[in-house]
Design a protein around this motif. Structure first.
Motif, mmCIF file in Angstrom:
data_model
loop_
_atom_site.group_PDB
_atom_site.id
_atom_site.type_symbol
_atom_site.label_atom_id
_atom_site.label_comp_id
_atom_site.label_asym_id
_atom_site.label_seq_id
_atom_site.Cartn_x
_atom_site.Cartn_y
_atom_site.Cartn_z
ATOM 1 N N ASP A 44 52.812 35.684 22.252
ATOM 2 C CA ASP A 44 52.873 34.295 22.678
ATOM 3 C C ASP A 44 51.637 33.502 22.290
ATOM 4 O O ASP A 44 51.573 32.301 22.496
ATOM 5 C CB ASP A 44 53.049 34.210 24.200
ATOM 6 N N ASP A 45 50.621 34.165 21.752
ATOM 7 C CA ASP A 45 49.366 33.512 21.435
ATOM 8 C C ASP A 45 49.570 32.537 20.287
ATOM 9 O O ASP A 45 50.204 32.863 19.283
ATOM 10 C CB ASP A 45 48.330 34.561 21.062
ATOM 11 N N LEU A 46 49.002 31.323 20.450
ATOM 12 C CA LEU A 46 49.160 30.297 19.422
ATOM 13 C C LEU A 46 47.865 30.120 18.648
ATOM 14 O O LEU A 46 46.777 30.182 19.215
ATOM 15 C CB LEU A 46 49.555 28.964 20.059
ATOM 16 N N PRO A 47 47.957 29.838 17.349
ATOM 17 C CA PRO A 47 46.761 29.585 16.558
ATOM 18 C C PRO A 47 46.217 28.195 16.826
ATOM 19 O O PRO A 47 46.833 27.375 17.509
ATOM 20 C CB PRO A 47 47.272 29.705 15.122
ATOM 21 N N SER A 48 45.059 27.923 16.253
ATOM 22 C CA SER A 48 44.436 26.617 16.403
ATOM 23 C C SER A 48 45.301 25.533 15.768
ATOM 24 O O SER A 48 45.816 25.691 14.662
ATOM 25 C CB SER A 48 43.050 26.635 15.738
ATOM 26 N N LEU A 49 45.459 24.418 16.487
ATOM 27 C CA LEU A 49 46.210 23.296 15.942
ATOM 28 C C LEU A 49 45.520 22.725 14.709
ATOM 29 O O LEU A 49 46.175 22.303 13.752
ATOM 30 C CB LEU A 49 46.375 22.210 17.012
ATOM 31 N N ARG A 50 44.200 22.738 14.707
ATOM 32 C CA ARG A 50 43.466 22.239 13.540
ATOM 33 C C ARG A 50 43.766 23.086 12.300
ATOM 34 O O ARG A 50 43.890 22.561 11.196
ATOM 35 C CB ARG A 50 41.966 22.241 13.816
ATOM 36 N N LEU A 98 43.267 30.684 10.332
ATOM 37 C CA LEU A 98 44.704 30.761 10.607
ATOM 38 C C LEU A 98 45.294 32.048 10.040
ATOM 39 O O LEU A 98 46.100 32.718 10.712
ATOM 40 C CB LEU A 98 45.407 29.536 10.004
ATOM 41 N N GLU A 99 44.910 32.396 8.815
ATOM 42 C CA GLU A 99 45.424 33.626 8.189
ATOM 43 C C GLU A 99 44.976 34.866 8.956
ATOM 44 O O GLU A 99 45.757 35.808 9.151
ATOM 45 C CB GLU A 99 44.952 33.693 6.737
ATOM 46 N N GLU A 100 43.730 34.838 9.430
ATOM 47 C CA GLU A 100 43.240 35.977 10.222
ATOM 48 C C GLU A 100 44.007 36.074 11.538
ATOM 49 O O GLU A 100 44.309 37.171 12.020
ATOM 50 C CB GLU A 100 41.748 35.815 10.478
ATOM 51 N N HIS A 101 44.308 34.939 12.115
ATOM 52 C CA HIS A 101 45.064 34.944 13.359
ATOM 53 C C HIS A 101 46.466 35.517 13.153
ATOM 54 O O HIS A 101 46.966 36.263 14.002
ATOM 55 C CB HIS A 101 45.166 33.503 13.889
ATOM 56 N N LEU A 102 47.073 35.150 12.030
ATOM 57 C CA LEU A 102 48.425 35.638 11.738
ATOM 58 C C LEU A 102 48.430 37.061 11.215
ATOM 59 O O LEU A 102 49.460 37.738 11.249
ATOM 60 C CB LEU A 102 49.101 34.712 10.720
ATOM 61 N N GLY A 117 53.727 32.152 3.553
ATOM 62 C CA GLY A 117 53.292 30.761 3.671
ATOM 63 C C GLY A 117 54.458 29.797 3.579
ATOM 64 O O GLY A 117 54.509 28.796 4.307
ATOM 65 N N GLU A 118 55.400 30.072 2.668
ATOM 66 C CA GLU A 118 56.565 29.203 2.520
ATOM 67 C C GLU A 118 57.411 29.202 3.795
ATOM 68 O O GLU A 118 57.901 28.154 4.240
ATOM 69 C CB GLU A 118 57.401 29.650 1.329
ATOM 70 N N ALA A 119 57.597 30.375 4.384
ATOM 71 C CA ALA A 119 58.400 30.468 5.601
ATOM 72 C C ALA A 119 57.738 29.717 6.758
ATOM 73 O O ALA A 119 58.390 28.992 7.519
ATOM 74 C CB ALA A 119 58.613 31.935 5.977
ATOM 75 N N LEU A 120 56.409 29.889 6.876
ATOM 76 C CA LEU A 120 55.691 29.206 7.952
ATOM 77 C C LEU A 120 55.753 27.692 7.770
ATOM 78 O O LEU A 120 56.039 26.953 8.727
ATOM 79 C CB LEU A 120 54.234 29.667 7.999
#
Length: 322
Positions: free
Chosen positions: A18-24, A59-63, A81-84
Motif C-alpha cells: 500500500d506504500d505510495l511513492p513521492s508525488l514529486r 521513484l525507480e528505487e521505490h518501485l 515505464g510504459e505500463a506505469l
C-alpha cells in the motif's frame, strides 16, 4: 519489565503493497515522458535537471525496477515505464487540474456589493429576500446597510441605495421604482371584531386604536396627514399608541392591537399571506415612492443586481383599487 514497544511507522502500518511513492517523483516522471527529456521537464517544473533525475531515480528505487532504458544518453521507456505511465498520466492530470481549480477559486476576487436602505424597509422587505438574492448571484457577497438619513455617507457611497420620498434635487440617477400607495392595515381578526370590512370612515376612526410611528420625518405620512389626503376628519391622537420603528408598528397590527398605516410596496407579502388586510381608502402622493440610485449603472456586476431588484419591485403593486 518488558521492553516498551515503539509505535509502528507509516510504512509498517500501510504495508509494502500500500506504500505510495513521492508525488514529486511521479510528476517528474510524467513530465519527462511527455516532453521527452529531463531538461525540458526541469524547465516546466521550474527546477534544474539534476533534481528531476534524482526524483526519477528515487521513484525507480521505490518501485524496485527501472523505468527507462538509458542507452547512449537517450531515455526510452521500458515496458514497466510504459505500463506505469499509461495508468498514471490521466489520473495525475485530474489531480493537477483539481489543485489548480481549488487555487483559482481560493484566489478569486469576490465582489462585495453594498445595498443601503431605510431600516424599516430593510427589515420588512429586503432582509427576507436576501437568501434569494444570494442564490441568484452566488459569486457576490452582499452587505446590507440600514440607513434612515439620505445625507448619510453610507447612503451616498453604497453601490445601490434605496430610499423613500420625492426625487432628490440634482440627482439624475434617482429612479422611481414604486409609486407610493398608503392605506390602513390590521389583522383580519381585528377588522372583523370592529366591523371594518367596508373600510375606515369618521365613525370608525373615533373608536379604533390607531398605531402610529413616532418619527419626525416629513417624508412619511402620519395619521393626521393621511386623514387630510383621504378627506376624513383627523381623530384625536392623544390616545394613539406610538412606536419608534416601523417593524414594531407592524408587529402590533399583526397581534390584533390596532390599525397601522402601511405601504403596498413594503407589506405586500403580509397581504398575500393573509396576516394583514388592507382597508380603504388608499391614497397616493405625486412623485413619492421608493427610489433606487445605482452608483455604477453600467457595471457588468452591478447592473444585473439592480435589474433583479427592479423585477422584485415590479411584482409589488397588487393591492386592489379603491
Amino acid at each position: 519489565m518488558p521492553a516498551r514497544k515503539t509505535p509502528p511507522t507509516p510504512d509498517e502500518t500501510l504495508g509494502a503493497s500500500d506504500d505510495l511513492p513521492s508525488l514529486r517523483g511521479l510528476v517528474a516522471f510524467d513530465v519527462t515522458v511527455r516532453l521527452g527529456s529531463m531538461t525540458a521537464a526541469a524547465t516546466e517544473l521550474e527546477t534544474i535537471q539534476p533534481t528531476i533525475s534524482q526524483r526519477i531515480r528515487a521513484l525507480e528505487e521505490h518501485l524496485g525496477h527501472p523505468l527507462f532504458d538509458r542507452r547512449g544518453g537517450r531515455l526510452e521507456l521500458n515496458a514497466c515505464g510504459e505500463a506505469l505511465h499509461a495508468e498514471l498520466a490521466p489520473h495525475l492530470a485530474g489531480i493537477c487540474g483539481a489543485v489548480k481549480e481549488v487555487r483559482r477559486q481560493a484566489h478569486k476576487r469576490v465582489p462585495l456589493i453594498t445595498i443601503a436602505a431605510g431600516a424599516g424597509f430593510m427589515h420588512v422587505w429586503l432582509r427576507p429576500r436576501l437568501e434569494r438574492l444570494e442564490k441568484a448571484f452566488p459569486d457576490c457577497t452582499f452587505k446590507l446597510l440600514p440607513i434612515d438619513r439620505d445625507e448619510a455617507p453610507e447612503m451616498q457611497l453604497a453601490d445601490i441605495a434605496i430610499r423613500f420620498g420625492p426625487p432628490l434635487q440634482g440627482e439624475q440617477r434617482d429612479i422611481l421604482v414604486v409609486q407610493e400607495r398608503a392605506f390602513p392595515v390590521c389583522s383580519p381578526e381585528y377588522a372583523h371584531r370592529h366591523g371594518l370590512e367596508n373600510g375606515l370612515d369618521a365613525e370608525a376612526l373615533s373608536r379604533i386604536t390607531l398605531l402610529h410611528l413616532d418619527m419626525r420625518d416629513a417624508r412619511w405620512l402620519d395619521w393626521s396627514n393621511w386623514c387630510r389626503h383621504a378627506q376624513l376628519p383627523v381623530p384625536r391622537l392623544d390616545k394613539a399608541f406610538p412606536y419608534n420603528n416601523f417593524p414594531l408598528t407592524l408587529n402590533a397590527a399583526l397581534n390584533h392591537q390596532g390599525v397601522a398605516l402601511g405601504w403596498s410596496h413594503v407589506i405586500q407579502d403580509m397581504l398575500d399571506n393573509g396576516s394583514l388586510v388592507a382597508l380603504t381608502p388608499h391614497i397616493s402622493r405625486d412623485r413619492y415612492g421608493y427610489r433606487m440610485c445605482v452608483r455604477h449603472p453600467n457595471s457588468a456586476v452591478i447592473a444585473p443586481i439592480s435589474q433583479w431588484l427592479t423585477h422584485e419591485f415590479a411584482g409589488l403593486e397588487r393591492v386592489p383599487a379603491d
